[in-house]
Design an enzyme around this catalytic site. Structure first.
Site, PDB file in Angstrom:
ATOM      1  CE  LYS A 129      44.477 -25.600 -30.499  1.00 31.72           C
ATOM      2  NZ  LYS A 129      44.738 -26.838 -31.472  1.00 31.72           N
ATOM      3  CB  THR A 184      48.180 -28.880 -35.727  1.00 27.64           C
ATOM      4  OG1 THR A 184      46.954 -29.142 -36.323  1.00 27.64           O
ATOM      5  CG2 THR A 184      47.949 -29.203 -34.237  1.00 27.64           C
ATOM      6  CG  ASN A 244      46.202 -38.332 -30.869  1.00 24.38           C
ATOM      7  OD1 ASN A 244      45.674 -37.545 -31.456  1.00 24.38           O
ATOM      8  ND2 ASN A 244      47.249 -38.016 -30.204  1.00 24.38           N
TER       9      ASN A 244
END
Length: 671
Positions: A167, A178, A389
Site C-alpha cells: 500500500k 510511505t 491533505n
C-alpha cells in the site's frame, strides 16, 4: 497472482474504518527467515519500534496489519497495544506471540482500538486462504487501487515464487517512501542473506520513490521466506542469491511504480532516469531530487515540458551535495523528445504537450560526466493533492465506537466559498430544473473512492434541484483486469472492445453483477433515493424509462443487452448513453472519462459546434478511438439533443462545475 507454497492471506473489516476492510493477515505454515526495512523517520510508530528490534529473525510465522489508525506518537500505550494485537493473533493461529509482527497505517495520534482487532482475530485467522487480494484491500488507505504482484524463478531446479502486497499513496519520500509491503516467498534463504537482498532491492525501488517529500512514521517492508520451495538454502553470495535478488528487485520496482502512479491526487506517473553521472549513487540521488521537485511535478501536471525546472532541480541537489556535474552540459528528453542539448532545442510544443497528457511521463537526462545511471519515480502535483491533505486531520472526528471518521460537510468550508458557489449556481439551477440529462459514467471516476463519492454527491444535487438524471456506466478497465485474471485477453478494434461469446459471461458479471450493484448501493447510501439498476434490455424502452423518471427513480443502466436470440451482448456504453439521450429527449448528454475534453495542440477547447467537431475529425485532431465518440456526439446533436458535454472524470464534482458555473470545466458541444 501466483502464491508461494505454504502462505495464506486474509482481510476483513474489524471496525477501525467504516464500511471498508481494515485488517489483514499474512501467515506461513512453516517458520520463516524474516527481514525488514523501516522508516528513517525518528518519529517511529509503535509497530515499527517493535518490529525493528526483532528483525532479522528465523522464527516469524505471521504479519498482522491494520489500516485506519497509524498507532504513531501514542506513547507507551501504543507499544502495549502492539503486544496485545500480536498476542491475540498468535492465540488465534496457535503460534507464539514471538512469531507475530505487526504494522499499522492511517491517522497519526489516535490510540489504536486494539480491542477491535482482538475481537476480530479468530475470524481473521479462520478466513485465511491462498488469495492475497483481501489482504491487499485491507491495507489500503488513500490508495485507489489494490497493489499485488508475483514472480517465479528457478533456483537449484526448484520453482521459487515471490508474492507481494503493498500500500502507498501519500506521505511518500525516499527511505522508505510511505508504504507498507509484505514480500512472501517459499525460497530457502538465511535471514542475513534475505536482509541483504532486501536492502539492495530497496535502494533501486522504494528508496527511489517520492510523491510529496514527506516521510511517514509507519514505513515498513517485511520479507518472509519459509523455504518450502525445496531449494538448497541460500547462505552465501553466489548465483542462487543473484537469481533471487534479481526477482526481488523486479517485484519491488513494480510496486514502487504502482505507488507512484497512485500518488494522492496523481494523474500521471513520473519516470525520471539519469545517465552519465559520476556514480550510480549520484545518478539515483539526482533522479530523486527531480522527481520530488514541486515545480517539476506541477509542470508535469500541466503538461508543460519545462526542462529548465528539471535541470534546476538537479543543479540544486548537486550544489548542496558537492557533485561534480554541469547541468548546462546535459541533454534532456521529455517523452523521448529532445528539448535541450547544451542549449535549448526547437520542438513541436503542441505535439509534446499532448504526449505529456499520457498516463506516464518519462524524463531522461544525460549528464555526460561518467558511467553512473539511476532512476526514480514520482507523480505529478495536482489540485487534488492539496484538497486531500489540506484538511486531513482538521476534519478527522472521533466516532462513538472509538474509531475515527472524516467530516467533510460543506459547513466546514468558508462562508465566502459557499456564497460564491450559490451565486454561480442559482441561474443555472433555474434554467435546468425539470430537464433530463444522461450521464455516461466511466474512467477513474469509477475507481477512486473519493471520485465515486463526489459523483454520487453530484447526482444527488442534480436530483435535488429538479434535474432528472439517467446514468449509463461503463467498466472497461475492470473487465480487462478480470479477463486477464481468468487467463483471457481483451481485444479492441478502432478503440472499441470486441467481446467473443466465451467472454460475455465475464462482462455480464462485471458490469451487472459488480459495477451496477455497487453504484446503485452507493447512490442510495448517499441519499440519492430510488436509484435502480437496469440491464438486459433488447431496445431503448422509452416508456419504461419515462415511468421510472416520473416516479422519482434514478435509472442506472448497465450496457449489457439481450438479443432477440436470447443471448447477452456487451454494448458500447457511449452508444447506449447516446441512444438513451435521444429516446427520452434529454437536454444534456454528459460523458465522463479520463481526458479533460476535446483537445487541440494539447489545449482544452471549451465550446464547439457540430461544424467544429467535423473540422477536427477532418484535420486529424480527433483521431483513433475518439472518432467513434465524436461521430456519436454528432448523431445525438442531429437527433435533437441540444447539448453534449465531455468532462474529466478525474476532477471531483466536474459535473457540477460544468453545469452550474460560469466558466465550466470541460468541452461543451452544441448544434
Amino acid at each position: 497472482m501466483k502464491n508461494p507454497k505454504g502462505f495464506l492471506w486474509a482481510g476483513m473489516q474489524a471496525g477501525i474504518k467504516p464500511n471498508r476492510k481494515d485488517l489483514a493477515l499474512v501467515y506461513s505454515d512453516a517458520p520463516c527467515s524474516a527481514a525488514g526495512c523501516f522508516t528513517q523517520n525518528l518519529a517511529k510508530a509503535a509497530p515499527v519500534i517493535d518490529a525493528e528490534k526483532r528483525l532479522p529473525s528465523d522464527g516469524i510465522r505471521a504479519v498482522v496489519i491494520n489500516s485506519g489508525n497509524a498507532n504513531a506518537l501514542t506513547g507507551p500505550e501504543g507499544l502495549e497495544d502492539v503486544r496485545t494485537v500480536c498476542d491475540a493473533v498468535g492465540k488465534a493461529l496457535q503460534i507464539p506471540i514471538s512469531a507475530v509482527v505487526s504494522a499499522s497505517t492511517g491517522v497519526i495520534g489516535h490510540r489504536l482500538p486494539a480491542h477491535k482487532i482482538v475481537a476480530a482475530a479468530p475470524s481473521l485467522a479462520a478466513s485465511l486462504k491462498g488469495d492475497a487480494m483481501p489482504a491487499a484491500e485491507a491495507i489500503m488507505t488513500t490508495d485507489t487501487r489494490v497493489k499485488v504482484a508475483s514472480r517465479m524463478v528457478q533456483i537449484d531446479g526448484k520453482d521459487v515464487t515471490l508474492a507481494c502486497i503493498c500500500k502507498g499513496s501519500g506521505m511518500i519520500a525516499p527511505s522508505l517512501a510511505t508504504m507498507i509491503a509484505v514480500v512472501a516467498t517459499d525460497c530457502a534463504i538465511t535471514p542475513p542473506m534475505l536482509g541483504g537482498a532486501l536492502n539492495k532491492a530497496m535502494r533501486r525501488s522504494f528508496n527511489a520513490l517520492t510523491v510529496d517529500g514527506d516521510m511517514s512514521t509507519n514505513d515498513v517492508v517485511f520479507a518472509l521466506a519459509n523455504g518450502l520451495a525445496g531449494n538448497a538454502p541460500i547462505a552465501d553470495p553466489g548465483p542462487a542469491l543473484e537469481t533471487f535478488g534479481a526477482a526481488l528487485d523486479d517485484i519491488c520496482k513494480q510496486m514502487a511504480k504502482e505507488i507512484a502512479a497512485d500518488g494522492e491526487g496523481a494523474t500521471k506517473l513520473l519516470d525520471i532516469s539519469v545517465q552519465g553521472a559520476p556514480s550510480e549513487d549520484i545518478a539515483v540521488d539526482l533522479a530523486k531530487a527531480c522527481a520530488g521537485s514541486s515545480l517539476v511535478k506541477a509542470a508535469i501536471f500541466g503538461a508543460d515540458p519545462n526542462w529548465g525546472r528539471v535541470l534546476a532541480s538537479m543543479g540544486a541537489r548537486a550544489g548542496t551535495a558537492g557533485y561534480a556535474i554541469d547541468p548546462a552540459d546535459a541533454r534532456v528528453t521529455v517523452q523521448e523528445v529532445a528539448v535541450y542539448d547544451r542549449a535549448p532545442l526547437a520542438y513541436d510544443a503542441s505535439v509534446l504537450k499532448a504526449r505529456m497528457r499520457e498516463p506516464e511521463c518519462k524524463v531522461h537526462v544525460d549528464l555526460r560526466r561518467g558511467a553512473g545511471t539511476g532512476q526514480a519515480w514520482g507523480c505529478d502535483l495536482s489540485y487534488d493533492y492539496v484538497k486531500i491533505n489540506a484538511d486531513y486531520t482538521s476534519l478527522i472526528v472521533p466516532r462513538p465506537d472509538g474509531g475515527v471518521a472524516k467530516d467533510d460537510r460543506l459547513s466546514n468550508y468558508s462562508p465566502t466559498f459557499k456564497v460564491q458557489l450559490l451565486v454561480d449556481a442559482l441561474g443555472y439551477i433555474k434554467k435546468f430544473s425539470g430537464t433530463r440529462c444522461v450521464i455516461k459514467y466511466g474512467g477513474a471516476a469509477m475507481v477512486k473512492e473519493s471520485l465515486k463519492k463526489s459523483f454520487c454527491d453530484d447526482i444527488g444535487l442534480l436530483r435535488s434541484v429538479g434535474l432528472r438524471p439517467v446514468v449509463v456506466h461503463g467498466g472497461g478497465p475492470e473487465i480487462t483486469r478480470t479477463l486477464e485474471k481468468l487467463g483471457g485477453k481483451a481485444e479492441f478494434i478502432d478503440g472499441q472492445r470486441v467481446t467473443n461469446a466465451s467472454d460475455v459471461k465475464v462482462v455480464e458479471m462485471v458490469l451487472t453483477g459488480s459495477i451496477n450493484t455497487e453504484l446503485v448501493t452507493l447512490l442510495n447510501q448517499e441519499g440519492v433515493a430510488h436509484a435502480v439498476g437496469v440491464s438486459g434490455v433488447t431496445r431503448i424502452n422509452k416508456d419504461f424509462l419515462e415511468m421510472l423518471l416520473q416516479q422519482g427513480y434514478v435509472p442506472i443502466i448497465s450496457p449489457v443487452g439481450l438479443g432477440e436470440d436470447g443471448q447477452s451482448y456487451n454494448i458500447n456504453a457511449d452508444t447506449v448513453a447516446a441512444e438513451v439521450a435521444i429516446a427520452i429527449g434529454a437536454q444534456k448528454l454528459i460523458y465522463l472519462s479520463d481526458v479533460p475534453g476535446i483537445l487541440k495542440g494539447g489545449e482544452l477547447i471549451g465550446q464547439l459546434t457540430t461544424k467544429d467537431v467535423e473540422a477536427l475529425i477532418a484535420d486529424g485532431t480527433i483521431s483513433g478511438g475518439m472518432i467513434a465518440k465524436a461521430r456519436s456526439i454528432l448523431k445525438v446533436l442531429a437527433s435533437g439533443v441540444p447539448n453534449v458535454h465531455m468532462l474529466d472524470g478525474r476532477v471531483p464534482h466536474s459535473i457540477i462545475g460544468e453545469l452550474f458555473t460560469d466558466r465550466g470545466v470541460g468541452s461543451w458541444i452544441s448544434a
